[in-house]
Scaffold this motif. Structure first.
Motif, short mmCIF file in Angstrom:
data_model
loop_
_atom_site.label_atom_id
_atom_site.label_comp_id
_atom_site.label_asym_id
_atom_site.label_seq_id
_atom_site.Cartn_x
_atom_site.Cartn_y
_atom_site.Cartn_z
N GLU A 1 6.62 28.31 -22.30
CA GLU A 1 6.19 26.85 -22.55
C GLU A 1 7.09 25.92 -21.83
N VAL A 2 6.47 24.74 -21.39
CA VAL A 2 7.24 23.52 -20.83
C VAL A 2 6.81 22.40 -21.55
N ARG A 3 7.62 21.84 -21.93
CA ARG A 3 7.49 20.61 -23.04
C ARG A 3 7.49 19.01 -22.28
N HIS A 4 7.46 19.12 -21.13
CA HIS A 4 7.24 17.85 -20.41
C HIS A 4 6.28 17.75 -19.52
N SER B 1 9.63 19.32 -16.22
CA SER B 1 11.12 19.37 -16.32
C SER B 1 11.68 20.11 -17.67
N PRO B 2 12.97 20.41 -17.66
CA PRO B 2 13.34 21.15 -18.93
C PRO B 2 13.46 20.43 -20.20
N PRO B 3 13.54 20.98 -21.37
CA PRO B 3 13.68 22.34 -21.53
C PRO B 3 12.57 23.20 -21.64
N TYR B 4 12.96 24.58 -21.42
CA TYR B 4 11.54 25.50 -21.25
C TYR B 4 11.65 26.32 -22.66
N LEU B 5 10.85 26.88 -23.13
CA LEU B 5 10.84 28.17 -24.03
C LEU B 5 10.80 29.19 -23.25
N HIS C 1 8.70 30.12 -8.62
CA HIS C 1 7.36 29.81 -8.91
C HIS C 1 6.37 30.78 -8.53
N PHE C 2 5.46 30.90 -9.33
CA PHE C 2 4.22 31.93 -9.05
C PHE C 2 3.14 31.33 -8.86
N GLU C 3 2.00 31.80 -8.18
CA GLU C 3 0.74 31.21 -8.08
C GLU C 3 0.11 31.43 -9.32
N HIS C 4 -0.58 30.40 -10.03
CA HIS C 4 -1.30 30.19 -11.35
C HIS C 4 -2.44 29.99 -11.00
N GLU C 5 -3.41 30.66 -11.88
CA GLU C 5 -4.85 30.56 -11.88
C GLU C 5 -5.09 29.07 -12.29
N ALA C 6 -6.39 28.57 -11.92
CA ALA C 6 -6.59 27.15 -11.95
C ALA C 6 -6.81 26.86 -13.50
N THR C 7 -6.97 28.07 -14.25
CA THR C 7 -7.15 27.77 -15.76
C THR C 7 -6.08 27.87 -16.40
N ASP C 8 -4.82 28.35 -15.96
CA ASP C 8 -3.48 28.08 -16.53
C ASP C 8 -3.05 26.63 -16.55
N THR C 9 -2.66 26.21 -17.89
CA THR C 9 -2.11 24.85 -17.94
C THR C 9 -0.93 24.84 -18.82
N LYS C 10 -0.07 23.85 -18.55
CA LYS C 10 1.20 23.71 -19.31
C LYS C 10 0.98 23.84 -20.69
N LYS C 11 1.58 24.36 -21.42
CA LYS C 11 1.54 23.89 -22.94
C LYS C 11 2.73 22.93 -23.52
N HIS C 12 2.33 22.00 -24.25
CA HIS C 12 3.38 20.89 -24.61
C HIS C 12 3.25 20.93 -26.18
N ARG C 13 4.51 20.56 -26.68
CA ARG C 13 4.39 20.19 -28.22
C ARG C 13 4.55 18.81 -28.18
#
Length: 73
Positions: free
Chosen positions: A28-31, A35-39, A61-73
């Motif tokens: 999980e990326v919160r911003h 930027s950090p913090p990261y779960l 960094h790895f290639e991510h599929e177009a459907t990947d999205t960052k998760k935010h809280r």
């Protein structure tokens, strides 16, 4: 500045001679800017933790599929 996306790998160098390098999957990326913090989930023990990486860390960094999205809280 450090940035990451879900699925990238956080790598932390050992602090002392002989100390192993640790790595973790970023869950999980919160911003929105990545930027950090990261779960993360540590590969050596499966423990999940919120991490504020220091100067001894870097992101692979790895290639991510177009459907990947960052998760935010």
């Amino acid at each position: 500045m450090m940035y990451a996306a879900v699925g990238d790998r956080l790598v932390v160098r050992g602090h002392q001679v002989g100390e192993p390098v640790r790595d973790a999957e970023i869950l999980e990326v919160r911003h929105e800017d990545g930027s950090p913090p990261y779960l993360v989930r540590w590969s050596d023990n499966g423990h999940e933790a919120l991490v504020f990486p220091g100067s001894d860390a870097f992101v692979e960094h790895f290639e991510h599929e177009a459907t990947d999205t960052k998760k935010h809280r």
